[in-house]
Design an enzyme around this catalytic site. Structure first.
Site, PDB file in Angstrom:
ATOM      1  N   ASP A 102       0.586  -1.357   0.304  1.00  0.00           N
ATOM      2  CA  ASP A 102      -0.036  -0.008  -0.116  1.00  0.00           C
ATOM      3  C   ASP A 102       0.841   1.188  -0.538  1.00  0.00           C
ATOM      4  OD1 ASP A 102      -2.789   0.290   0.469  1.00  0.00           O
ATOM      5  OD2 ASP A 102      -1.701   2.372   1.798  1.00  0.00           O
ATOM      6  N   GLU A 129       1.110  -0.966  -5.230  1.00  0.00           N
ATOM      7  CA  GLU A 129       0.032   0.129  -4.754  1.00  0.00           C
ATOM      8  C   GLU A 129       0.239   1.999  -4.939  1.00  0.00           C
ATOM      9  OE1 GLU A 129      -3.171   2.366  -3.507  1.00  0.00           O
ATOM     10  OE2 GLU A 129      -1.720   1.977  -2.748  1.00  0.00           O
TER      11      GLU A 129
END
Lengths: 662, 662
Positions: A381, A410
């Site tokens: 993330d 990401e």
């Protein structure tokens, strides 16, 4: 004069490609993929040069050698395949090829009618030199030829012998590399397992799959696995499964105040119940999780974990390691911000901490912990909000012992940062695909990803939606828009993913004026009806089956864009190297109107005679079209099916065919 | 974790340009020229970064600093000037600018109506940190501001202060660079004296200037110097002046047999009378040569020596150092060949000799010998037939003690080899200009030389002819063709040269079907009549005067190609940075016919209002044209003058002018 140079090494090697940041970073390949090496190779004067690519597993000593071919303008090339996971290195070696130069000059002299008896003697000496390092059988041949050349009883015969294929081949086996130049530095290849290149991801929130609206558990989710596998996915990606912070927990739609029943965002990690190495008790136990991972395996599914290196305000780290956070003058810890936006439920780690080394080691231990639980894929993330050097160190360290572990970045941020994360080691990357809708945008983006150096190290993973992003196109285009974006993601890129069931149920309600889901699943438990009318599960299943059955679709490196005279129609093709599998995809980017146009196909590349017909088999609908020539008509109605995925079936010649070539 | 990294250095610097072969080679500049450095600079997250270019003379310790500016997409740039001959190094340093980030965030928070009292306290701490390393006066200011921010009695006032220019400027003087990233490796600049960039060369054979057809001497040639200087040249380049071999001496037109009166090719160096450190007694003594060099200086002319590392068969080296030559099985030394072509009067040195080190040292001593005689410019014959590593070593070695020495590479070979010679250190290079005749060829070649990386290290020297090359264009185009090629060479490139008097007398007789002079001066003594009718000496003088009087023409780096709607007309411009000198050249490439067309000029770049008229002053003919707007008509008759060299004179505004802007 420097002692480490030998001035007799007359060949220069420069411009070796692929090469990322001067060799600082590895290029990426998967097992079975090939590497095409290019280099500028030249010496002084008119002498011919010979060049070869050397490559080996980094752990081994012996090089494998591939002869390079001259292309044009002193540019040489060779290709090789990598066949096991881990790290390879490659370089280029080249030298003046005195023997070939002599052969070539001999021919020119002889043709010009010059006396070649002395040159023949010189060649004989070269053959004797070669014989000295040759296998006995070859040595005997070489010495015998040397004698013939030297004697030169019949000059015509001697010259013919000197230029014969057999002599060339045998002598070529024993080149004198003593003055060869070796390119430095050695360049690296990171070789991954095939799933790094070809994968279909399905993201879902386990907590939304409880029975009767209860908080779902891993046990509840076991029944999902057959459904997901049935749709043809191979990676199940779960948002963070750790305890969710209680302090500053967000309510529905990111509200700063929550009710006692609000579950909070899974990315607000950590509470009294544990941190990054713990499992949210509401989801189950570590045993339940491991059982879920095992069940997934049984369905051919791999579970990817989320790695989000940030903490809820009640994460145990804050008490245990206050030095890893940024404290404000008012005695509070700085929460995440992108002013004026605030993320009060999340505290970023302070990577400028004096205790940064201990922090890095701890985060490494988090990844190692989940590897020990059997996880081999991580979706990271927001990696772009942590130091780039940290990721390089982490991924290199993990891969030393676990070369099969894959990391997906990401990062939705600026191009150079996205690219650098890939260089630093991420095996796959989120992309701008999510916002590339029009034909020129998509074509330009595909070129950027595949026709530049970026293709050597960044592997795109195309996501039409994520829990954070419901793009305008999906908000406005209805069911056809979802199919369009599915087909694009799944056939442009070899790796793609969807956030479901919001995707297959065509959920399109956004917060007014934004590209975010209204009533986002990030902040609440949903109850999904998978059989809701209008869902596109059958299309997804078909698209994934087509991907599996057609090797041409299992890489992005082979993509070719084709012309079509309608700005709403995008056309592109993928073929296996041997052209045994050719897929041509046509997508109507306009989800509202029927569009038609004329495609231009490069028949030469497909080795199709322009006068012959060939069959285009639409794998999406089962329709079949007979085409002929490079220009053919297509028409796509989004109310029926907004795309063709056409498999080219070349016409078989039969005895009874009229022969166009007679 | 490696101990030599500090994980808190969060900024990445990559893609630093200019950079040749990963920093292996230096870029080139002349004194007074500037270097524009570009780099990709970025950190993780949303923090702002600050970047600067550092540069210094290599021999010094202290960096000079130039703040970089962000251009777009994480690309930063800065420019600096180099002001002395020698070697410079440069690099890039960058860091997270916490202060600027804080300022920017503070503004966003305040505008969003958030409580900024804690952020103001954080800023106050930063100012106090800055005060600790500040000059006393600044420290006092910074501490006072810190107090105001911390107190925050009036938040509006505090925020305004925090974002004020004065505070920004003072705080910006004391950045915290403790976690700055420094780009590695340091990149090099080789700084030459101005003549490396801007020079006009005149090549001639001294032996052709004896009185009454006798073999000319340096004494005879002294009277030439005033003439050459009068034509506006600044470099006199002499073919080799060493004793010419007797063995296998070539006769007229490269005949393999010579008569006793044939002088031989000056490039067949060495005889019983001496080798590369000797002077051909027919030309005079060493004293005569030195007197010639001094006389030249008196005329503002510099003498360039030829360096041709090859030997006639009777060169003293063959006896003294047989190990430096390639011996054939018949006991003879291999002469130079490019089969089937033979150069029997020249023996190449064998750079693969086991005694290569002694050979390198000897050749170094040859160059050093002539430096000791006062020579500072060398035109190197066929450098591409000697090892590239040798040149790099030689030039680097010479420049250590004599950074003012310049080497011109006479290599007409494949592009990558030509480029590598320049990378390896040659200060100027012969080019393909000699064979670039048509508009598209010239435009493409100018782009290759100036709009690619090549412009950073290769300085072209344009030659319309050489003793070896009489191009087809000059064979067929008459007097106009010579003027066309003169103007092109002298205004496209900042360095150019001619082989005279063959050039100014428009000698065009070639060997049938070849681009070589018939009765070439290489093999015989000529008697030139400099006042021959039709000569172009007056044009040459004018062109060289224009070059000297117009600084815009003294570099190739500023060249811009302009559109013109006639394929026979080439148009380009050069301007000084401040636009005080703007030269637009138009050349009719067709030496036979009058051609006309409409030029398109970028008036914006010249800061000319499209409605105003401006004067174009033809420096070649004295004609003056009043132009207006971007599109203007030109017509060039090769029988009159095939080119314009137009100096732009912007119209001065007077009180009485009608004001277009009212």
């Amino acid at each position: 004069m420097s002692k480490d140079i030998d001035g007799r090494r007359r060949v220069v090697i420069e411009g070796v490609k692929p090469q990322i940041n001067g060799g600082q970073f590895a290029i990426k390949r998967a097992v079975g993929e090939s590497v095409v090496v290019k280099a500028n190779v030249f010496g002084d004067g008119h002498d011919l040069v010979r060049a070869e690519v050397l490559y080996r597993r980094r752990s081994e000593d012996d090089w494998t050698v591939r002869e390079m071919q001259h292309v044009v303008n002193d540019e040489w090339t060779a290709r090789f395949e990598v066949d096991s996971v881990g790290e390879y290195v490659y370089t280029v070696r080249a030298w003046i090829d005195h023997f070939a130069t002599w052969q070539s000059d001999l021919g020119k002299r002889h043709e010009a009618g010059q006396d070649v008896r002395v040159p023949l003697k010189i060649g004989a000496e070269m053959l004797r030199d070669a014989a000295r390092c040759a296998e006995p059988a070859d040595a005997a041949k070489l010495n015998a030829w040397a004698e013939t050349l030297e004697a030169a009883q019949d000059v015509e015969v001697a010259v013919e012998l000197a230029r014969s294929k057999e002599l060339t081949d045998v002598a070529g086996e024993y080149p004198d590399r003593s003055l060869a130049t070796m390119y430095e530095p050695e360049l690296r290849i990171r070789v991954d397992r095939p799933r790094a290149v070809f994968s279909a991801w399905y993201e879902f929130f386990p907590r939304s799959f409880g029975a009767d609206g209860r908080h779902g558990t891993f046990r509840d989710c076991e029944r999902m696995l057959a459904e997901i596998a049935g749709m043809g996915f191979d990676v199940v990606y779960l948002p963070p499964i750790h305890p969710i912070g209680q302090v500053n927990r967000k309510g529905k739609n990111n509200a700063t105040v929550c009710t006692p029943t609000d579950p909070g965002s899974p990315w607000a990690i950590g509470s009294a119940e544990g941190g990054h190495k713990a499992i949210d008790p509401l989801l189950g136990s570590m045993d339940d999780f491991q059982r879920f991972v095992e069940k997934a395996k049984g369905h051919g599914l791999e579970v990817a974990m989320d790695v989000a290196f940030q903490c809820a305000p009640d994460h145990p780290y804050i008490q245990a390691h206050p030095e890893w956070f940024r404290w404000r003058p008012d005695g509070t810890v700085q929460f995440a911000e992108n002013p004026p936006k605030k993320y009060e439920d999340i505290l970023p780690l302070n990577f400028e901490s004096k205790q940064w080394q201990a922090l890095w080691e701890e985060l490494h231990s988090v990844v190692q912990f989940w590897i020990d639980q059997g996880i081999r894929m991580f979706r990271v993330d927001n990696p772009h909000t942590k130091p780039l050097a940290f990721w390089q160190w982490l991924i290199e360290g993990i891969r030393k012992d676990h070369p099969d572990v894959l990391f997906l970045a990401e990062a939705f941020t600026r191009p150079k940062v996205m690219q650098y994360l890939a260089k630093a080691g991420f095996n796959q990357s989120y992309t701008y695909f999510t916002w590339r809708n029009s034909k020129w945008e998509l074509e330009q983006y595909i070129r950027d990803l595949t026709q530049t150096e970026v293709g050597e190290y960044l592997r795109p993973n195309f996501w039409p939606n994520t829990p954070d992003i419901l793009p305008q196109y999906l908000q406005c285009g209805g069911r056809a828009a979802f199919i369009v974006r599915l087909v694009l993601a799944a056939t442009l890129s070899a790796s793609y993913g969807i956030y479901g069931p919001a995707f297959e149920l065509c959920v399109s309600e956004a917060i007014e004026g934004r590209e975010e889901y209204f009533n986002s699943e990030k902040y609440e438990i949903k109850q999904w009806d998978w059989n809701q009318p209008g869902n596109i599960r059958a299309v997804i299943e078909r698209v994934n089956r087509i991907r599996r059955q057609n090797p041409a679709l299992q890489t992005i490196r082979n993509i070719q864009l084709y012309g079509i005279d309608n700005e709403s129609l995008l056309c592109y093709g993928k073929s296996t190297e041997d052209q045994s599998n050719v897929i041509v995809t046509v997508v109507n980017l306009d989800p509202h109107h029927r569009q038609s146009g004329w495609i231009q196909l490069p028949l030469d590349a497909f080795q199709i005679d322009p006068r012959q017909t060939y069959l285009m088999d639409d794998l999406l609908t089962g329709d079949k079209f007979i085409w002929q020539g490079q220009s053919n008509y297509v028409e796509l109605d989004p109310r029926v099916m907004p795309a063709h995925i056409l498999c080219m079936r070349k016409r078989l010649r039969r005895e009874t065919d009229f022969d166009y070539f007679m």
